[in-house]
Design a protein around this motif. Structure first.
Motif, PDB file in Angstrom:
ATOM      1  N   PHE A  41      -4.383  -8.088  -0.011  1.00  0.00           N
ATOM      2  CA  PHE A  41      -3.501  -8.718  -0.983  1.00  0.00           C
ATOM      3  C   PHE A  41      -4.122  -8.711  -2.377  1.00  0.00           C
ATOM      4  O   PHE A  41      -3.693  -9.446  -3.255  1.00  0.00           O
ATOM      5  N   SER A  42      -5.132  -7.856  -2.570  1.00  0.00           N
ATOM      6  CA  SER A  42      -5.738  -7.697  -3.890  1.00  0.00           C
ATOM      7  C   SER A  42      -4.678  -7.217  -4.868  1.00  0.00           C
ATOM      8  O   SER A  42      -3.640  -6.689  -4.466  1.00  0.00           O
ATOM      9  N   SER A  43      -4.980  -7.343  -6.148  1.00  0.00           N
ATOM     10  CA  SER A  43      -4.000  -6.972  -7.160  1.00  0.00           C
ATOM     11  C   SER A  43      -3.646  -5.491  -7.063  1.00  0.00           C
ATOM     12  O   SER A  43      -4.468  -4.664  -6.656  1.00  0.00           O
ATOM     13  N   SER A  44      -2.435  -5.175  -7.452  1.00  0.00           N
ATOM     14  CA  SER A  44      -1.975  -3.787  -7.454  1.00  0.00           C
ATOM     15  C   SER A  44      -2.841  -2.947  -8.375  1.00  0.00           C
ATOM     16  O   SER A  44      -3.084  -1.769  -8.116  1.00  0.00           O
ATOM     17  N   ASP A  45      -3.333  -3.566  -9.463  1.00  0.00           N
ATOM     18  CA  ASP A  45      -4.195  -2.850 -10.408  1.00  0.00           C
ATOM     19  C   ASP A  45      -5.490  -2.404  -9.741  1.00  0.00           C
ATOM     20  O   ASP A  45      -5.953  -1.285  -9.965  1.00  0.00           O
ATOM     21  N   LEU A  46      -6.077  -3.282  -8.933  1.00  0.00           N
ATOM     22  CA  LEU A  46      -7.318  -2.926  -8.242  1.00  0.00           C
ATOM     23  C   LEU A  46      -7.065  -1.784  -7.260  1.00  0.00           C
ATOM     24  O   LEU A  46      -7.839  -0.824  -7.190  1.00  0.00           O
ATOM     25  N   ILE A  47      -5.965  -1.870  -6.527  1.00  0.00           N
ATOM     26  CA  ILE A  47      -5.638  -0.817  -5.559  1.00  0.00           C
ATOM     27  C   ILE A  47      -5.443   0.514  -6.281  1.00  0.00           C
ATOM     28  O   ILE A  47      -5.994   1.539  -5.876  1.00  0.00           O
ATOM     29  N   LYS A  48      -4.694   0.501  -7.392  1.00  0.00           N
ATOM     30  CA  LYS A  48      -4.472   1.730  -8.169  1.00  0.00           C
ATOM     31  C   LYS A  48      -5.797   2.292  -8.669  1.00  0.00           C
ATOM     32  O   LYS A  48      -6.018   3.499  -8.668  1.00  0.00           O
ATOM     33  N   GLN A  49      -6.668   1.402  -9.123  1.00  0.00           N
ATOM     34  CA  GLN A  49      -7.965   1.811  -9.657  1.00  0.00           C
ATOM     35  C   GLN A  49      -8.792   2.524  -8.586  1.00  0.00           C
ATOM     36  O   GLN A  49      -9.419   3.544  -8.854  1.00  0.00           O
ATOM     37  N   PHE A  92       0.829  -1.208   0.000  1.00  0.00           N
ATOM     38  CA  PHE A  92       0.000   0.000   0.000  1.00  0.00           C
ATOM     39  C   PHE A  92       0.863   1.258   0.000  1.00  0.00           C
ATOM     40  O   PHE A  92       0.546   2.227  -0.686  1.00  0.00           O
ATOM     41  N   LEU A  93       1.942   1.241   0.759  1.00  0.00           N
ATOM     42  CA  LEU A  93       2.829   2.405   0.789  1.00  0.00           C
ATOM     43  C   LEU A  93       3.455   2.654  -0.587  1.00  0.00           C
ATOM     44  O   LEU A  93       3.580   3.804  -1.023  1.00  0.00           O
ATOM     45  N   GLU A  94       3.813   1.582  -1.289  1.00  0.00           N
ATOM     46  CA  GLU A  94       4.369   1.721  -2.640  1.00  0.00           C
ATOM     47  C   GLU A  94       3.342   2.322  -3.589  1.00  0.00           C
ATOM     48  O   GLU A  94       3.661   3.192  -4.407  1.00  0.00           O
ATOM     49  N   ALA A  95       2.088   1.863  -3.482  1.00  0.00           N
ATOM     50  CA  ALA A  95       1.019   2.389  -4.341  1.00  0.00           C
ATOM     51  C   ALA A  95       0.765   3.864  -4.037  1.00  0.00           C
ATOM     52  O   ALA A  95       0.568   4.678  -4.946  1.00  0.00           O
ATOM     53  N   ILE A  96       0.812   4.220  -2.755  1.00  0.00           N
ATOM     54  CA  ILE A  96       0.558   5.606  -2.344  1.00  0.00           C
ATOM     55  C   ILE A  96       1.650   6.545  -2.854  1.00  0.00           C
ATOM     56  O   ILE A  96       1.373   7.665  -3.284  1.00  0.00           O
ATOM     57  N   GLU A  97       2.902   6.073  -2.822  1.00  0.00           N
ATOM     58  CA  GLU A  97       4.032   6.901  -3.264  1.00  0.00           C
ATOM     59  C   GLU A  97       3.912   7.316  -4.730  1.00  0.00           C
ATOM     60  O   GLU A  97       4.419   8.353  -5.139  1.00  0.00           O
ATOM     61  N   LYS A  98       3.207   6.499  -5.520  1.00  0.00           N
ATOM     62  CA  LYS A  98       3.068   6.782  -6.948  1.00  0.00           C
ATOM     63  C   LYS A  98       1.862   7.677  -7.253  1.00  0.00           C
ATOM     64  O   LYS A  98       1.630   8.032  -8.397  1.00  0.00           O
ATOM     65  N   GLU A  99       1.100   8.006  -6.227  1.00  0.00           N
ATOM     66  CA  GLU A  99      -0.111   8.812  -6.414  1.00  0.00           C
ATOM     67  C   GLU A  99       0.165  10.305  -6.297  1.00  0.00           C
ATOM     68  O   GLU A  99       1.001  10.727  -5.499  1.00  0.00           O
ATOM     69  N   ASN A 100      -0.560  11.077  -7.085  1.00  0.00           N
ATOM     70  CA  ASN A 100      -0.477  12.538  -6.985  1.00  0.00           C
ATOM     71  C   ASN A 100      -1.458  13.063  -5.946  1.00  0.00           C
ATOM     72  O   ASN A 100      -1.258  14.134  -5.377  1.00  0.00           O
ATOM     73  N   ASN A 101      -2.538  12.312  -5.727  1.00  0.00           N
ATOM     74  CA  ASN A 101      -3.546  12.719  -4.749  1.00  0.00           C
ATOM     75  C   ASN A 101      -3.008  12.591  -3.329  1.00  0.00           C
ATOM     76  O   ASN A 101      -2.079  11.824  -3.078  1.00  0.00           O
ATOM     77  N   LYS A 102      -3.645  13.316  -2.404  1.00  0.00           N
ATOM     78  CA  LYS A 102      -3.324  13.128  -0.988  1.00  0.00           C
ATOM     79  C   LYS A 102      -3.947  11.827  -0.530  1.00  0.00           C
ATOM     80  O   LYS A 102      -5.144  11.599  -0.710  1.00  0.00           O
ATOM     81  N   VAL A 103      -3.134  10.948   0.042  1.00  0.00           N
ATOM     82  CA  VAL A 103      -3.627   9.663   0.535  1.00  0.00           C
ATOM     83  C   VAL A 103      -3.194   9.501   1.990  1.00  0.00           C
ATOM     84  O   VAL A 103      -2.019   9.628   2.313  1.00  0.00           O
ATOM     85  N   TYR A 104      -4.169   9.251   2.846  1.00  0.00           N
ATOM     86  CA  TYR A 104      -3.902   9.031   4.264  1.00  0.00           C
ATOM     87  C   TYR A 104      -4.069   7.548   4.570  1.00  0.00           C
ATOM     88  O   TYR A 104      -5.146   6.992   4.368  1.00  0.00           O
ATOM     89  N   LEU A 105      -3.004   6.931   5.057  1.00  0.00           N
ATOM     90  CA  LEU A 105      -3.039   5.511   5.403  1.00  0.00           C
ATOM     91  C   LEU A 105      -3.102   5.368   6.914  1.00  0.00           C
ATOM     92  O   LEU A 105      -2.237   5.868   7.631  1.00  0.00           O
ATOM     93  N   LYS A 106      -4.149   4.702   7.389  1.00  0.00           N
ATOM     94  CA  LYS A 106      -4.306   4.460   8.819  1.00  0.00           C
ATOM     95  C   LYS A 106      -4.114   2.974   9.082  1.00  0.00           C
ATOM     96  O   LYS A 106      -4.898   2.148   8.604  1.00  0.00           O
ATOM     97  N   LEU A 107      -3.058   2.639   9.810  1.00  0.00           N
ATOM     98  CA  LEU A 107      -2.782   1.240  10.153  1.00  0.00           C
ATOM     99  C   LEU A 107      -3.453   0.926  11.480  1.00  0.00           C
ATOM    100  O   LEU A 107      -3.148   1.548  12.496  1.00  0.00           O
ATOM    101  N   ILE A 108      -4.371  -0.023  11.452  1.00  0.00           N
ATOM    102  CA  ILE A 108      -5.179  -0.315  12.633  1.00  0.00           C
ATOM    103  C   ILE A 108      -5.004  -1.766  13.060  1.00  0.00           C
ATOM    104  O   ILE A 108      -5.410  -2.689  12.342  1.00  0.00           O
TER     105      ILE A 108
END
Length: 199
Positions: free
Chosen positions: A174-182, A22-38
């Motif tokens: 563990f869904s595909s990276s494509d789904l997460i990016k989408q 998820f962190l790798e996917a977020i790094e490639k995004e231009n949008n603001k993304v907040y990741l909360k680990l719970i």
């Protein structure tokens, strides 16, 4: 803006891998993304965890020991998170690496070693760790997990406020990276196959 709630086992190597994805996917995004680990824990999640890892489900001693250990680790993570999200994340990653990946025994000594390694304030951690506030924060996390339908470790709920969806999407971490990016994209993505939660 995107908010991701990632529900994890604080002692599990696979959860660590999902967090890094998820962190790798977020790094490639231009949008603001907040990741909360719970960190989460409840009887249903433990039952699924035992089944998924081929552990006996009728061994009450093992089950109780597992619950007690994960519960203690969850409180450790919450206490570390009070020193900032970055510190909480560092602590969680080290804990998952040492216990989940390197198979070291979880203990107070191990926690102390991690705190030293990440330069956390140990005195503050100890005070926070014993406080009622940490247990209250843990309970709130469990309520959030329950409301979002989380029944296994390594599940994620993604809220994309830049899309036309007005609900969160629950996916396996563990869904595909494509789904997460989408799901992180600004445009609407009705074609994705995931369980949808409406609020």
């Amino acid at each position: 803006m995107v908010e991701i709630y990632l529900f994890v086992n604080p002692l599990d190597e696979l959860c660590l891998l999902s967090e890094k994805r998820f962190l790798e996917a977020i790094e490639k995004e231009n949008n603001k993304v907040y990741l909360k680990l719970i960190p989460v824990l409840n009887p249903l999640i433990i039952q699924h965890y035992l089944i998924d890892n081929n552990y006996p489900t009728n061994d009450l001693t093992h089950r109780n020991q597992l619950v007690e250990t994960i519960y203690s680790a969850c409180l450790d993570v919450k206490a570390a998170q009070l020193q900032g999200n970055k510190m909480g994340r560092k602590f969680l990653f080290h804990l998952q690496d040492l216990v989940g990946k390197k198979k070291m025994a979880y203990s107070e000594e191990l926690v102390d070693t991690i705190l030293t390694k990440i330069n956390a304030d140990k005195e503050t951690f100890k005070l926070d760790r014993q406080s009622k506030l940490i247990k209250d924060f843990f309970k709130i996390d469990q309520q959030v997990a329950n409301e979002m339908g989380v029944n296994r470790f390594a599940k994620a709920v993604i809220f994309n406020y830049d899309s036309t969806r007005n609900f969160g999407v629950l996916i396996d971490a563990f869904s595909s990276s494509d789904l997460i990016k989408q799901l992180l994209k600004s445009e609407d993505t009705h074609s994705c196959r995931a369980k949808i939660l409406k609020y």
